[in-house]
Design a protein around this motif. Structure first.
Motif, PDB file in Angstrom:
ATOM      1  N   ALA A  83       0.819  -1.218   0.000  1.00  0.00           N
ATOM      2  CA  ALA A  83       0.000   0.000   0.000  1.00  0.00           C
ATOM      3  C   ALA A  83       0.852   1.267   0.000  1.00  0.00           C
ATOM      4  CB  ALA A  83      -0.938   0.010   1.203  1.00  0.00           C
ATOM      5  N   GLY A  84       2.150   1.128  -0.196  1.00  0.00           N
ATOM      6  CA  GLY A  84       3.024   2.297  -0.262  1.00  0.00           C
ATOM      7  C   GLY A  84       2.970   2.964  -1.621  1.00  0.00           C
ATOM      8  N   GLY A  85       3.834   3.948  -1.818  1.00  0.00           N
ATOM      9  CA  GLY A  85       3.832   4.689  -3.076  1.00  0.00           C
ATOM     10  C   GLY A  85       4.063   3.807  -4.283  1.00  0.00           C
ATOM     11  N   VAL A  86       5.077   2.941  -4.232  1.00  0.00           N
ATOM     12  CA  VAL A  86       5.340   2.005  -5.327  1.00  0.00           C
ATOM     13  C   VAL A  86       4.334   0.863  -5.298  1.00  0.00           C
ATOM     14  CG1 VAL A  86       7.034   0.449  -6.369  1.00  0.00           C
ATOM     15  CG2 VAL A  86       7.797   2.598  -5.349  1.00  0.00           C
ATOM     16  N   GLY A  87       4.052   0.364  -4.100  1.00  0.00           N
ATOM     17  CA  GLY A  87       3.188  -0.803  -3.976  1.00  0.00           C
ATOM     18  C   GLY A  87       1.809  -0.616  -4.554  1.00  0.00           C
ATOM     19  N   THR A  88       1.224   0.575  -4.358  1.00  0.00           N
ATOM     20  CA  THR A  88      -0.125   0.795  -4.880  1.00  0.00           C
ATOM     21  C   THR A  88      -0.158   0.704  -6.403  1.00  0.00           C
ATOM     22  OG1 THR A  88       0.280   3.197  -4.731  1.00  0.00           O
ATOM     23  CG2 THR A  88      -0.967   2.155  -2.941  1.00  0.00           C
ATOM     24  N   LEU A  89       0.936   1.084  -7.059  1.00  0.00           N
ATOM     25  CA  LEU A  89       1.005   0.925  -8.513  1.00  0.00           C
ATOM     26  C   LEU A  89       1.313  -0.515  -8.897  1.00  0.00           C
ATOM     27  CD1 LEU A  89       2.803   4.079  -9.951  1.00  0.00           C
ATOM     28  CD2 LEU A  89       0.364   3.619  -9.743  1.00  0.00           C
ATOM     29  N   VAL A  90       2.234  -1.160  -8.175  1.00  0.00           N
ATOM     30  CA  VAL A  90       2.600  -2.540  -8.493  1.00  0.00           C
ATOM     31  C   VAL A  90       1.385  -3.453  -8.459  1.00  0.00           C
ATOM     32  CG1 VAL A  90       3.831  -4.581  -7.634  1.00  0.00           C
ATOM     33  CG2 VAL A  90       5.033  -2.405  -7.840  1.00  0.00           C
ATOM     34  N   VAL A  91       0.588  -3.369  -7.400  1.00  0.00           N
ATOM     35  CA  VAL A  91      -0.543  -4.298  -7.297  1.00  0.00           C
ATOM     36  C   VAL A  91      -1.569  -4.039  -8.394  1.00  0.00           C
ATOM     37  CG1 VAL A  91      -0.189  -4.682  -4.831  1.00  0.00           C
ATOM     38  CG2 VAL A  91      -1.803  -2.908  -5.567  1.00  0.00           C
ATOM     39  N   GLN A  92      -1.769  -2.781  -8.755  1.00  0.00           N
ATOM     40  CA  GLN A  92      -2.719  -2.482  -9.835  1.00  0.00           C
ATOM     41  C   GLN A  92      -2.207  -2.985 -11.181  1.00  0.00           C
ATOM     42  OE1 GLN A  92      -4.715   1.582  -9.653  1.00  0.00           O
ATOM     43  NE2 GLN A  92      -3.076   1.849  -8.138  1.00  0.00           N
ATOM     44  N   LEU A  93      -0.916  -2.797 -11.443  1.00  0.00           N
ATOM     45  CA  LEU A  93      -0.342  -3.261 -12.712  1.00  0.00           C
ATOM     46  C   LEU A  93      -0.385  -4.787 -12.807  1.00  0.00           C
ATOM     47  CD1 LEU A  93       2.714  -0.843 -12.899  1.00  0.00           C
ATOM     48  CD2 LEU A  93       0.824  -0.922 -14.536  1.00  0.00           C
ATOM     49  N   LEU A  94      -0.119  -5.452 -11.699  1.00  0.00           N
ATOM     50  CA  LEU A  94      -0.191  -6.911 -11.698  1.00  0.00           C
ATOM     51  C   LEU A  94      -1.613  -7.396 -11.978  1.00  0.00           C
ATOM     52  CD1 LEU A  94       2.107  -7.732  -8.640  1.00  0.00           C
ATOM     53  CD2 LEU A  94       2.590  -8.271 -11.043  1.00  0.00           C
ATOM     54  N   ARG A  95      -2.591  -6.773 -11.367  1.00  0.00           N
ATOM     55  CA  ARG A  95      -3.972  -7.171 -11.603  1.00  0.00           C
ATOM     56  C   ARG A  95      -4.369  -6.943 -13.060  1.00  0.00           C
ATOM     57  NH1 ARG A  95      -6.293 -10.602 -10.123  1.00  0.00           N
ATOM     58  NH2 ARG A  95      -8.381  -9.690 -10.010  1.00  0.00           N
ATOM     59  N   ARG A  96      -3.858  -5.878 -13.663  1.00  0.00           N
ATOM     60  CA  ARG A  96      -4.133  -5.625 -15.080  1.00  0.00           C
ATOM     61  C   ARG A  96      -3.594  -6.746 -15.963  1.00  0.00           C
ATOM     62  NH1 ARG A  96      -5.288  -1.081 -17.673  1.00  0.00           N
ATOM     63  NH2 ARG A  96      -3.612  -1.391 -19.174  1.00  0.00           N
ATOM     64  N   ARG A  97      -2.578  -7.448 -15.481  1.00  0.00           N
ATOM     65  CA  ARG A  97      -1.986  -8.551 -16.235  1.00  0.00           C
ATOM     66  C   ARG A  97      -2.691  -9.880 -15.972  1.00  0.00           C
ATOM     67  NH1 ARG A  97       4.345  -8.649 -17.180  1.00  0.00           N
ATOM     68  NH2 ARG A  97       4.759  -6.465 -17.716  1.00  0.00           N
ATOM     69  N   GLY A  98      -3.720  -9.868 -15.145  1.00  0.00           N
ATOM     70  CA  GLY A  98      -4.407 -11.110 -14.821  1.00  0.00           C
ATOM     71  C   GLY A  98      -3.695 -11.941 -13.788  1.00  0.00           C
ATOM     72  N   VAL A  99      -2.901 -11.288 -12.954  1.00  0.00           N
ATOM     73  CA  VAL A  99      -2.130 -11.974 -11.920  1.00  0.00           C
ATOM     74  C   VAL A  99      -2.888 -11.937 -10.599  1.00  0.00           C
ATOM     75  CG1 VAL A  99       0.026 -11.864 -10.572  1.00  0.00           C
ATOM     76  CG2 VAL A  99       0.065 -11.426 -13.046  1.00  0.00           C
ATOM     77  N   GLU A 100      -2.846 -13.047  -9.859  1.00  0.00           N
ATOM     78  CA  GLU A 100      -3.360 -13.056  -8.492  1.00  0.00           C
ATOM     79  C   GLU A 100      -2.323 -12.396  -7.592  1.00  0.00           C
ATOM     80  OE1 GLU A 100      -6.429 -14.077  -7.673  1.00  0.00           O
ATOM     81  OE2 GLU A 100      -6.700 -14.387  -9.829  1.00  0.00           O
ATOM     82  N   VAL A 101      -2.750 -11.469  -6.762  1.00  0.00           N
ATOM     83  CA  VAL A 101      -1.809 -10.673  -5.966  1.00  0.00           C
ATOM     84  C   VAL A 101      -2.092 -10.846  -4.485  1.00  0.00           C
ATOM     85  CG1 VAL A 101      -0.862  -8.373  -5.540  1.00  0.00           C
ATOM     86  CG2 VAL A 101      -1.685  -8.975  -7.829  1.00  0.00           C
ATOM     87  N   ILE A 102      -1.032 -11.149  -3.727  1.00  0.00           N
ATOM     88  CA  ILE A 102      -1.079 -11.139  -2.264  1.00  0.00           C
ATOM     89  C   ILE A 102      -0.379  -9.864  -1.817  1.00  0.00           C
ATOM     90  CG2 ILE A 102      -0.319 -12.284  -0.152  1.00  0.00           C
ATOM     91  CD1 ILE A 102      -0.367 -14.919  -1.740  1.00  0.00           C
ATOM     92  N   GLY A 103      -1.120  -8.986  -1.184  1.00  0.00           N
ATOM     93  CA  GLY A 103      -0.576  -7.702  -0.775  1.00  0.00           C
ATOM     94  C   GLY A 103      -0.276  -7.692   0.711  1.00  0.00           C
ATOM     95  N   ILE A 104       1.008  -7.573   1.052  1.00  0.00           N
ATOM     96  CA  ILE A 104       1.418  -7.543   2.458  1.00  0.00           C
ATOM     97  C   ILE A 104       1.398  -6.091   2.932  1.00  0.00           C
ATOM     98  CG2 ILE A 104       3.266  -8.100   4.081  1.00  0.00           C
ATOM     99  CD1 ILE A 104       4.230 -10.169   1.915  1.00  0.00           C
TER     100      ILE A 104
END
Length: 306
Positions: free
Chosen positions: A155-176
């Motif tokens: 949920a940090g500055g980079v993390g909020t973008l990383v999780v969204q980009l991963l979801r756009r790729r159809g990836v299941e994401v575990i967010g710590i």
């Protein structure tokens, strides 16, 4: 253009208290550069490591040192040979001279793009580091649709973008992240998992194909202990440990191109990505801004407004 500008400086390694703002001569653009009157400049965790001295072996400071990479503003002067921009153009981009946290900064034209009108100044000024870092980190682990990727500091500055980009790729994401971020993560299709002493147990029974660490070495060790292939573990901060363990440490410099910046700005501009601005501070309150950032509980970016 005024002959004097104001810029963040520090004269020794230390905590936020060493930061101050002082008057300096307004920069003059060299050939291939423009001077930007800064409207917004993001701050980033890497700047804490440089200013504190924690990263002096990798990124030493020369005193007095300026600070900052992210920037957005208005072109107010052109260097020789510049044809890409005109005075009055609204731009965003980055400086590699630790100079963006200022009222004016000279920047090579290849490090700038036109600001999409849909981006606020705060979003534009906080985009570069998180966008390039997220892009490089995801590229490092090469996630495929249907795979599962764990992300620390989700949920940090980079993390909020990383999780969204991963979801756009159809990836299941575990967010710590902390429990305070559960709702935000779930709304974006991310499975929230809380950091803490039992984190390894929470992850042990999950099939995790790759791990992106955005916080520190404890997560790199955790990823190795979970049996994730080392060529699919990426960290943006634990450089020494990455070299020791043979995992990846591909940072923003590997994605610092106009093409990447244009793509990422476009995704934010059209609403495909949400770039969160957690707080803004005036330039004079730069020490307060970093005091807040160093608590490591910020969701999104903190941005200075000169």
């Amino acid at each position: 253009m005024n002959n004097q500008s104001r810029a963040v400086r520090f004269d020794r390694y230390g905590g936020p208290e060493v930061l101050h703002v002082e008057s300096i001569p307004t920069p003059v653009p060299a050939e291939g550069e423009v001077v930007v009157e800064v409207r917004a400049a993001g701050i980033n965790p890497g700047e804490i490591g440089i200013r504190s001295g924690a990263m002096r072996d990798r990124y030493p400071a020369t005193f007095p040192s300026g600070q900052g990479s992210d920037l957005a503003g208005v072109v107010v002067a052109l260097g020789a040979g510049v044809t890409e921009f005109r005075e009055g153009d609204e731009v965003l981009g980055y400086s590699w001279q630790r100079s963006s946290q200022a009222t004016h900064v000279a920047v090579p034209v290849h490090q700038l793009i036109i600001r999409p009108v849909e981006l606020s100044w705060e979003q534009a000024g906080g985009l570069y580091v998180v966008a390039a870092t997220a892009y490089a980190a995801i590229r490092a682990v090469d996630p495929q649709p249907g795979e599962t990727v764990a992300v620390s500091a989700a949920a940090g500055g980079v993390g909020t973008l990383v999780v969204q980009l991963l979801r756009r790729r159809g990836v299941e994401v575990i967010g710590i992240a902390s429990a305070a971020n559960d709702e935000w993560l779930r709304e974006r299709g991310v499975v929230p998992v809380h950091y803490g002493d039992d984190l390894a147990e929470q992850l042990a029974d999950r099939k995790i194909d790759a791990f992106i660490d955005l916080f520190g070495p404890q997560y790199v060790r955790l990823a190795v202990d979970l049996g994730i292939p080392r060529d699919r573990i990426e960290t943006i901060i634990a450089f020494a440990l990455a070299q020791e363990l043979g995992v990846k440490a591909e940072g923003s410099m590997l994605a610092s191109t106009r093409e990447v910046l244009t793509e990422m700005a476009g995704l934010v501009a059209d609403g495909s990505l949400e770039l969160l601005v957690a707080a803004t501070y005036p330039l004079d309150k730069v020490a307060d801004a970093f005091t807040e950032l160093e608590k490591r509980h910020t969701r999104g970016k903190i941005v200075l407004i000169p």
